[in-house]
Design a protein around this motif. Structure first.
Motif, PDB file in Angstrom:
ATOM      1  N   GLU A  48       0.869  -1.179   0.000  1.00  0.00           N
ATOM      2  CA  GLU A  48       0.000   0.000   0.000  1.00  0.00           C
ATOM      3  C   GLU A  48       0.907   1.231   0.000  1.00  0.00           C
ATOM      4  N   PRO A  49       1.012   1.957  -1.123  1.00  0.00           N
ATOM      5  CA  PRO A  49       1.957   3.073  -1.224  1.00  0.00           C
ATOM      6  C   PRO A  49       1.840   4.088  -0.093  1.00  0.00           C
ATOM      7  N   CYS A 246       9.367  -9.854  -7.301  1.00  0.00           N
ATOM      8  CA  CYS A 246      10.089  -9.154  -8.362  1.00  0.00           C
ATOM      9  C   CYS A 246      11.186 -10.058  -8.886  1.00  0.00           C
ATOM     10  N   ASP A 253       9.676  -2.985 -11.535  1.00  0.00           N
ATOM     11  CA  ASP A 253       8.357  -3.602 -11.444  1.00  0.00           C
ATOM     12  C   ASP A 253       8.274  -4.618 -10.311  1.00  0.00           C
ATOM     13  N   LEU A 255       5.177  -7.380  -8.667  1.00  0.00           N
ATOM     14  CA  LEU A 255       3.845  -7.951  -8.847  1.00  0.00           C
ATOM     15  C   LEU A 255       3.237  -8.169  -7.475  1.00  0.00           C
ATOM     16  N   THR A 256       2.073  -7.593  -7.242  1.00  0.00           N
ATOM     17  CA  THR A 256       1.323  -7.785  -6.008  1.00  0.00           C
ATOM     18  C   THR A 256      -0.037  -8.372  -6.369  1.00  0.00           C
ATOM     19  N   ALA A 258      -2.641  -6.862  -6.448  1.00  0.00           N
ATOM     20  CA  ALA A 258      -3.345  -5.846  -7.240  1.00  0.00           C
ATOM     21  C   ALA A 258      -2.853  -5.786  -8.677  1.00  0.00           C
ATOM     22  N   GLY A 259      -1.741  -6.454  -8.987  1.00  0.00           N
ATOM     23  CA  GLY A 259      -1.228  -6.454 -10.354  1.00  0.00           C
ATOM     24  C   GLY A 259       0.213  -5.974 -10.434  1.00  0.00           C
ATOM     25  N   LEU A 260       0.725  -5.887 -11.654  1.00  0.00           N
ATOM     26  CA  LEU A 260       2.107  -5.467 -11.893  1.00  0.00           C
ATOM     27  C   LEU A 260       2.193  -3.952 -11.968  1.00  0.00           C
ATOM     28  N   HIS A 261       3.145  -3.388 -11.235  1.00  0.00           N
ATOM     29  CA  HIS A 261       3.322  -1.940 -11.297  1.00  0.00           C
ATOM     30  C   HIS A 261       4.751  -1.599 -10.907  1.00  0.00           C
ATOM     31  N   ALA A 262       5.193  -0.396 -11.288  1.00  0.00           N
ATOM     32  CA  ALA A 262       6.518   0.082 -10.892  1.00  0.00           C
ATOM     33  C   ALA A 262       6.437   0.604  -9.465  1.00  0.00           C
ATOM     34  N   TRP A 263       7.400   0.173  -8.643  1.00  0.00           N
ATOM     35  CA  TRP A 263       7.426   0.595  -7.237  1.00  0.00           C
ATOM     36  C   TRP A 263       8.260   1.846  -7.111  1.00  0.00           C
TER      37      TRP A 263
END
Length: 264
Positions: A48-49, A246, A253, A255-256, A258-263
């Protein structure tokens, strides 16, 4: 546990870039993850950012990437109130596949092979099933053919069954009954005799003797593995989405669930 620095260090770099202070633990340390990351005031959370939390960094070998290697590590992180960042080896042929295996095991339904209206199907873990007489359960079948599943028969709790194909080889009232199974719950059991050989018993009688566990498996008898039951391993009420995975050639990138995203 062997630690590949290139795999571990990719996660270390990601955490540092996201505003974490990372402590790499001695390679010979046997307790806890190889590296821990603590958020600073400017950190961006892994799962959670807006809510950065401590992170356990868990680099994996290909041999670790399965339920037996993943779920206990994830459970340890949750017990310590940490998010868990898994890092898989990265090769052109297998990196993405290994990442998806992690996501399949830990994603919804978390840490179970299937969750159906009639009950769950469980992954098998690394532990054996100890019996009341000091022996361990075994079955006349390859370990890969053994399947633990729940079966709902009324409005109460589902019963637990161990099967080989269509044959049911053990039945329990529910999953908690595995805490102290009686010897009679299984047809076959094994124990190490005073001379070091492995004895397989049926109804109290020795039916086979083997020089060791490998010979026992080759002889057609496999130790029965404990099922991985999430509520037996994961803290009560824990958020089962507190993981990410990762790989070194995946750049920023992760993967959580919630999906793949850049951290960060």
């Amino acid at each position: 546990m062997p630690v590949y620095p290139s795999v571990r260090d990719h996660a270390v770099s990601l955490c540092e870039r996201a505003g974490y202070e990372v402590t790499v633990r001695p390679e010979r340390s046997l307790d806890g993850p190889p590296a821990l990351a603590d958020p600073t005031d400017d950190a961006v959370g892994l799962v959670e950012p807006e809510r950065p939390r401590p992170v356990a960094i868990e680099p994996l070998t290909e041999a670790d990437i399965g339920p037996s290697g993943l779920v206990p590590r994830f459970a340890d992180a949750l017990r310590e109130d940490r998010d868990c960042l898994f890092v898989v080896p990265s090769t052109e042929d297998t990196g993405t596949t290994l990442t998806q295996v992690v996501a399949t095991v830990l994603g919804d339904p978390a840490c179970v092979a299937a969750d159906e209206p009639d009950g769950r199907q469980f992954y098998t873990g690394p532990d054996r099933v100890p019996l009341s007489d000091g022996s361990y359960a075994c079955a006349r079948a390859p370990a890969s053919d053994l399947q633990w599943r729940e079966v709902r028969v009324d409005e109460g709790r589902p019963r637990l069954e161990l099967s080989v194909g269509t044959e049911i080889v053990a039945v329990f009232e529910h999953v908690d009954a595995l805490a102290a199974p009686e010897r009679h719950a299984f047809q076959f059991a094994y124990r190490r005799a005073d001379d070091g050989r492995f004895e397989v018993t049926e109804n109290g009688e020795v039916v086979e003797r083997f020089p060791g566990p490998t010979a026992m498996r080759r002889g057609g008898f496999a130790p029965v593995p404990m099922p991985i039951v999430p509520e037996h391993l994961l803290p009560e009420g824990a958020d089962r989405a507190r993981w990410a995975v990762c790989q070194p050639d995946g750049g920023p990138d992760v993967l959580t669930e919630a999906g793949l995203h850049a951290w960060a």
